[in-house]
Design a protein around this motif. Structure first.
Motif, PDB file in Angstrom:
ATOM      1  N   ASP A  66     -23.942  99.083  69.917  1.00  0.00           N
ATOM      2  CA  ASP A  66     -24.870  98.178  69.233  1.00  0.00           C
ATOM      3  C   ASP A  66     -24.498  97.965  67.774  1.00  0.00           C
ATOM      4  OD1 ASP A  66     -26.356  97.801  71.495  1.00  0.00           O
ATOM      5  OD2 ASP A  66     -27.977  99.163  70.948  1.00  0.00           O
ATOM      6  N   SER A  67     -23.832  98.929  67.167  1.00  0.00           N
ATOM      7  CA  SER A  67     -23.465  98.807  65.749  1.00  0.00           C
ATOM      8  C   SER A  67     -22.375  97.769  65.512  1.00  0.00           C
ATOM      9  CB  SER A  67     -22.996 100.160  65.202  1.00  0.00           C
ATOM     10  OG  SER A  67     -21.866 100.625  65.925  1.00  0.00           O
ATOM     11  N   ILE A  68     -21.719  97.326  66.590  1.00  0.00           N
ATOM     12  CA  ILE A  68     -20.687  96.282  66.459  1.00  0.00           C
ATOM     13  C   ILE A  68     -21.346  94.949  66.773  1.00  0.00           C
ATOM     14  CG2 ILE A  68     -18.421  95.488  67.210  1.00  0.00           C
ATOM     15  CD1 ILE A  68     -17.859  98.312  68.201  1.00  0.00           C
TER      16      ILE A  68
ATOM     17  N   GLU B 241     -21.470  88.549  72.553  1.00  0.00           N
ATOM     18  CA  GLU B 241     -22.574  89.225  71.868  1.00  0.00           C
ATOM     19  C   GLU B 241     -22.215  89.629  70.442  1.00  0.00           C
ATOM     20  OE1 GLU B 241     -25.415  89.291  73.299  1.00  0.00           O
ATOM     21  OE2 GLU B 241     -24.709  88.619  75.270  1.00  0.00           O
ATOM     22  N   ILE B 242     -20.964  89.418  70.040  1.00  0.00           N
ATOM     23  CA  ILE B 242     -20.514  89.746  68.688  1.00  0.00           C
ATOM     24  C   ILE B 242     -20.373  88.453  67.894  1.00  0.00           C
ATOM     25  CG2 ILE B 242     -18.681  90.806  67.297  1.00  0.00           C
ATOM     26  CD1 ILE B 242     -17.979  92.506  69.748  1.00  0.00           C
ATOM     27  N   ALA B 243     -21.092  88.349  66.778  1.00  0.00           N
ATOM     28  CA  ALA B 243     -21.069  87.130  65.975  1.00  0.00           C
ATOM     29  C   ALA B 243     -19.672  86.880  65.404  1.00  0.00           C
ATOM     30  CB  ALA B 243     -22.084  87.235  64.829  1.00  0.00           C
ATOM     31  N   GLU B 244     -19.187  85.662  65.550  1.00  0.00           N
ATOM     32  CA  GLU B 244     -17.878  85.221  65.051  1.00  0.00           C
ATOM     33  C   GLU B 244     -16.734  86.077  65.582  1.00  0.00           C
ATOM     34  OE1 GLU B 244     -18.167  83.218  60.849  1.00  0.00           O
ATOM     35  OE2 GLU B 244     -19.196  85.162  60.726  1.00  0.00           O
ATOM     36  N   PHE B 245     -16.879  86.499  66.834  1.00  0.00           N
ATOM     37  CA  PHE B 245     -15.840  87.339  67.456  1.00  0.00           C
ATOM     38  C   PHE B 245     -14.484  86.668  67.447  1.00  0.00           C
ATOM     39  CE2 PHE B 245     -17.457  84.622  70.798  1.00  0.00           C
ATOM     40  CZ  PHE B 245     -16.319  84.212  71.450  1.00  0.00           C
ATOM     41  N   GLU B 246     -14.481  85.323  67.480  1.00  0.00           N
ATOM     42  CA  GLU B 246     -13.220  84.596  67.573  1.00  0.00           C
ATOM     43  C   GLU B 246     -12.320  84.838  66.353  1.00  0.00           C
ATOM     44  OE1 GLU B 246     -16.544  82.278  65.946  1.00  0.00           O
ATOM     45  OE2 GLU B 246     -16.186  83.130  67.926  1.00  0.00           O
TER      46      GLU B 246
ATOM     47  N   GLN C 233     -17.520  94.160  61.600  1.00  0.00           N
ATOM     48  CA  GLN C 233     -17.762  95.469  62.213  1.00  0.00           C
ATOM     49  C   GLN C 233     -16.802  95.708  63.377  1.00  0.00           C
ATOM     50  OE1 GLN C 233     -21.879  94.756  63.062  1.00  0.00           O
ATOM     51  NE2 GLN C 233     -22.609  95.710  61.164  1.00  0.00           N
ATOM     52  N   LEU C 234     -16.465  94.653  64.098  1.00  0.00           N
ATOM     53  CA  LEU C 234     -15.488  94.764  65.173  1.00  0.00           C
ATOM     54  C   LEU C 234     -14.116  95.125  64.600  1.00  0.00           C
ATOM     55  CD1 LEU C 234     -14.538  94.424  68.100  1.00  0.00           C
ATOM     56  CD2 LEU C 234     -14.341  91.956  67.671  1.00  0.00           C
ATOM     57  N   ASN C 235     -13.713  94.465  63.527  1.00  0.00           N
ATOM     58  CA  ASN C 235     -12.426  94.780  62.883  1.00  0.00           C
ATOM     59  C   ASN C 235     -12.378  96.235  62.431  1.00  0.00           C
ATOM     60  OD1 ASN C 235     -11.597  92.157  63.231  1.00  0.00           O
ATOM     61  ND2 ASN C 235     -12.087  91.509  61.140  1.00  0.00           N
ATOM     62  N   GLU C 236     -13.474  96.677  61.851  1.00  0.00           N
ATOM     63  CA  GLU C 236     -13.532  98.054  61.349  1.00  0.00           C
ATOM     64  C   GLU C 236     -13.381  99.052  62.492  1.00  0.00           C
ATOM     65  OE1 GLU C 236     -16.633 100.995  58.886  1.00  0.00           O
ATOM     66  OE2 GLU C 236     -17.084  98.849  59.144  1.00  0.00           O
ATOM     67  N   TYR C 237     -14.058  98.798  63.602  1.00  0.00           N
ATOM     68  CA  TYR C 237     -13.976  99.704  64.754  1.00  0.00           C
ATOM     69  C   TYR C 237     -12.558  99.734  65.311  1.00  0.00           C
ATOM     70  CZ  TYR C 237     -15.047 101.887  69.241  1.00  0.00           C
ATOM     71  OH  TYR C 237     -15.062 102.730  70.324  1.00  0.00           O
ATOM     72  N   ILE C 238     -11.943  98.571  65.439  1.00  0.00           N
ATOM     73  CA  ILE C 238     -10.587  98.503  65.991  1.00  0.00           C
ATOM     74  C   ILE C 238      -9.609  99.239  65.101  1.00  0.00           C
ATOM     75  CG2 ILE C 238      -8.665  96.939  66.520  1.00  0.00           C
ATOM     76  CD1 ILE C 238     -10.772  94.909  67.476  1.00  0.00           C
ATOM     77  N   GLU C 239      -9.717  99.046  63.791  1.00  0.00           N
ATOM     78  CA  GLU C 239      -8.794  99.706  62.854  1.00  0.00           C
ATOM     79  C   GLU C 239      -8.935 101.226  62.907  1.00  0.00           C
ATOM     80  OE1 GLU C 239      -6.306  98.431  61.167  1.00  0.00           O
ATOM     81  OE2 GLU C 239      -6.790  96.498  62.103  1.00  0.00           O
TER      82      GLU C 239
END
Length: 400
Positions: A61-63, A92-97, A68-74
């Protein structure tokens, strides 16, 4: 988990080409299981690093945004490995693209995501990534997959179960007991309707949306006009303008609940812009919301099932319009080939035979022509160049 080998092979074919692989399709058709199977396969190689995110699980949920997605991947990337970034329900992730654009061009990185809404490919993803993605559409189970998942052999009883309950993979655990299966399918339908239609599109008149879906479910295979629906609703005391009706139908199609099929004029060689026909992505969901047995609507279900199998075969499908009548399906291939197909329940009298075979005979070209029915004792016959197939034989075929 039972494997769907054809889809795994499709995914493997597109790896290593600097593309984002996008698995699309209705919720609960098996996209998540395919992603998990791929995760298990790739994890067997110690040179692979798996970064798996499931947005339907609370621990992710924190992603919620692309940063936040970039941070998790890194945080989870590993040097010297092939990093597999696998994201379930990425919409479900804003601006995932924006994240996908960044990582699809990284060396030693593979990006595979799933999504349950067609908007994710028609908006920013297509604009930002351009041609750097490959969409793989995941269908509900085919008849042969249904037999495998439920440990059945091909028979009339097995076909009857498939026509009633459809191809949602989760039924393998629920079982085909009528009460449990019906409740499970209804739950799926209402989840998709709520998450992917009502909430995503801020729909206020949810009651009308459900009535509209029920109306379409009861009119599978018939040309549907927004104006005729508006007139009908007005006669029932509810005023809905045609523009709103078209928007709601588009939302249902974007959520992969149903599919629009255009009509094609075989004489004028053009597509009609209105009165499309609509079919459900899974006929089991359709049956669950309509209720009852299939005795009164078996022809609609057969037509729906035949369309879905044609799409699995890779055909582009339209409805054929002749001056003298209609052809159920005009199917074209990427190479420009074409077949014509009529779907029927049983052909037991001359009037039915004339309707199904006569329209095909009136087409003035030499492309292959087929009739698919449940006529007893039919396996594969040739009637003046028109091939008559039993539905079971057709559904077990991988090509025509």
């Amino acid at each position: 988990m039972l494997q769907r080998h054809e889809y795994i092979s499709q995914i493997d074919k597109w790896l290593g080409k600097d593309l984002v692989i996008v698995l699309t399709g209705q919720r609960r058709v098996g996209k998540s299981c395919l992603l998990k199977l791929l995760c298990q396969q790739k994890a067997e190689n110690p040179k692979n690093n798996i970064i798996y995110i499931d947005k339907e699980k609370h621990q992710f949920d924190s992603i919620a945004t692309h940063s936040q997605l970039n941070e998790y991947i890194e945080q989870h990337r590993a040097a010297g490995c092939v990093n597999y970034i696998l994201i379930d329900e990425v919409q479900e992730i804003a601006e995932f693209e924006r994240s996908l654009r960044n990582y699809c061009s990284e060396p030693d990185t593979e990006v595979i995501v799933t999504g349950s809404n067609a908007k994710m490919l028609s908006g920013e993803l297509a604009t930002i990534i351009g041609g750097r993605y490959k969409e793989i559409y995941i269908h509900p189970l085919s008849y042969s997959e249904f037999l495998s998942f439920h440990g059945m052999s091909d028979s009339d009883d097995a076909l009857a179960s498939y026509l009633q309950y459809g191809g949602m993979p989760g039924l393998q655990k629920i079982g085909l007991s009528e009460d449990f299966a019906l409740e499970y399918l209804q739950d799926i339908y209402h989840t998709v309707l709520l998450k992917d239609v009502i909430l995503r599109n801020n729909i206020r008149n949810a009651t009308f949306l459900e009535n509209l879906a029920l109306f379409i479910a009861d009119n599978i295979g018939k040309p549907i006009s927004a104006y005729s629906i508006a007139r009908y609703m007005k006669s029932q005391g509810e005023s809905i303008n045609p523009t709103t009706i078209l928007e709601y139908i588009r939302y249902l199609c974007e959520a992969f609940i149903m599919r629009s099929i255009k009509r094609y004029d075989l004489h004028g060689k053009r597509l009609f812009d209105s009165n499309h026909k609509y079919y459900f992505e899974d006929h089991g969901l359709r049956n669950a919301i309509v209720g009852g047995s299939r005795e009164g609507d078996i022809e609609k279900i057969i037509e729906n099932v035949v369309l879905q199998h044609l799409l699995r075969m890779g055909y582009q499908v339209t409805v054929g319009q002749l001056r003298a009548g209609e052809i159920d399906f005009v199917c074209t291939t990427r190479g420009g080939g074409r077949i014509y197909l009529q779907a029927s329940y049983v052909i037991v009298d001359s009037a039915t035979r004339e309707r199904e075979f006569g329209n095909l005979q009136a087409i003035g070209d030499n492309y292959p022509k087929y009739v698919v029915s449940m006529t007893p004792l039919v396996t594969k016959t040739n009637n003046n160049g028109i091939i008559h197939l039993h539905l079971r034989q057709f559904l077990l075929s991988k090509s025509l």
